[in-house]
Design an enzyme around this catalytic site. Structure first.
Site, PDB file in Angstrom:
ATOM      1  CG  HIS A 128      -1.981  -1.025   1.230  1.00 22.85           C
ATOM      2  ND1 HIS A 128      -2.853  -1.224   0.177  1.00 22.85           N
ATOM      3  CD2 HIS A 128      -2.296  -1.959   2.164  1.00 22.85           C
ATOM      4  CE1 HIS A 128      -3.661  -2.238   0.471  1.00 22.85           C
ATOM      5  NE2 HIS A 128      -3.340  -2.706   1.663  1.00 22.85           N
TER       6      HIS A 128
HETATM    7 ZN   LIG Z   1      -4.171  -6.989   3.133  1.00 21.65          ZN
END
Ligand SMILES: [Zn+2]
Ligand SMILES: [Zn+2]
Length: 382
Positions: A128
């Protein structure tokens, strides 16, 4: 490789630690590395921090400075996604995060030198992290850095993301590079962080058709998930022709995971890892870097998922039973910390032993349709 994938793990691995109440806890390494060792893996590459010059292949210099500042003073005010919430600051966070990145980078370099065919970095997979900010427990994006390293040798990379959350950071960092195909199979952004990963996200102007997303409905189980994996991965590998495969095996797609809503089993996760291994051999000369990722059932799910990924890369059968010594070592801790009983086998019973109702059946039926929509969005399939 007769001995199995190079296992990336060392003293730095457990320093990536957001504190005792954070779900992405280094406590997962105890049972996780323990089970890897029980099936024959041995740590062969300890992660060390990567220098700023290489971090800046994928991150802004200003962002690296911000992480360094938090690393010295974790009480500094919230910015760049770091602070109270998902990705809190901690003392030494720059060095710990740079070491995760360095682990995946070092593994990729070992693969590119031809020292090993496969490597597995269970502490990696921090998919992320964005060029200029942290997010979703991720500070520096180690899979994106490994991909960037292979790109410097002008190789074509297939990145496969099996975490329950969309692999948004890797997709963003390589968004406009036609030499990087990213494929993310995840729970839909309508239901789950980070809220992206829809089929119409297909890449930047120079790279259209190289970013692929399969957003699945909550409740999708091993039947639907594995059907998707089998439908999209070989088709995309065959059309893209990668030189290297990088994969992220987040264990949070599992039915027991407390943070998400898919119903995948370790059986399906192991089968997917075996398919990724086959793809690496068929299309990429065997060059394969696998990482871990999310996974918040740290006793029942994460260790078995890691072991199944490593066994896939070792081309070894899954043992019939989980070694009794491992269960003996961790049973009391699992009961005390999580109130759960350790499983006796690597692979789960059907549907992980959970009830299979109308919601799951509908989600499983819909999954292959979403896969076909995802392939059609990049000009593949019927
Ligand atoms: Zn995850
Ligand atoms: Zn292999």
């Amino acid at each position: 490789m007769a001995d199995g994938p190079l296992l990336v793990y060392g003293p730095r691995s457990t320093t990536y630690d957001f504190g005792p109440s954070h779900p992405l806890t280094p406590r997962r390494f105890g049972p996780g590395i323990g089970l890897l060792e029980a099936v024959g893996a041995k740590a062969g590459l300890p992660p060390e921090p990567v220098d700023d010059e290489r971090l800046e292949w994928i991150h802004d210099a200003v962002y690296v400075e911000i992480v360094r500042a938090f690393s010295r003073d974790p009480e500094a005010r919230f910015r760049a996604g770091i602070g109270p919430g998902d990705t809190p600051a901690f003392a030494g966070m720059h060095e710990a995060s740079a070491a995760v990145a360095g682990g995946s980078l070092g593994a990729m370099e070992a693969i590119l030198r031809g020292d090993v065919e496969h490597a597995f970095h269970p502490g990696g997979g921090l998919h992320h992290a964005m060029p200029d900010r942290a997010g979703g427990f991720c500070v520096y994006n180690d899979p994106a850095l490994a991909v960037a390293r292979a790109r410097r040798d002008d190789l074509r990379i297939l990145y496969i993301d099996l975490d329950v959350h969309h692999g948004d950071g890797v997709q963003r960092i390589h968004w406009n590079d036609p030499g990087v195909m990213t494929v993310s199979i995840h729970e839909t952004g309508f239901a789950l962080f980070p809220g992206t990963g829809f089929v119409d996200e297909v890449g930047g102007p120079a790279a259209r058709g190289t970013k692929v997303n399969v957003p699945l409905d909550p409740g999708t189980g091993e039947i639907g998930w594995l059907a998707v994996v089998r439908e999209v991965l070989p088709a995309l590998a065959d059309s893209f022709r990668p030189d290297v495969v990088v994969s992220q095996h987040g264990a949070d797609s599992h039915a027991f995971d407390p943070l998400a809503h898919l119903r995948v089993t370790t059986t399906a996760m192991g089968a997917a890892a075996r398919l990724v291994d086959e793809i690496a051999h068929r299309w990429a000369g065997g060059r394969w870097l696998a990482t871990g990722g999310g996974g918040y059932d740290i006793f029942r799910v994460v260790p078995r998922t890691w072991a199944l990924v490593w066994l896939a890369g070792a081309h070894r059968e899954v043992p019939a039973a989980i070694p009794g010594a491992w269960r003996g070592q961790w049973a009391a801790g699992a009961e005390r910390a999580a109130g759960v009983e350790l499983p006796k086998t690597f692979e789960d019973p059907p549907n992980a032993g959970l009830p299979y109702g109308a919601r799951e059946e509908a989600a499983d039926r819909r999954a292959p349709e979403i896969a076909r929509e995802a392939l059609a969005a990049v000009g593949l399939g019927a």
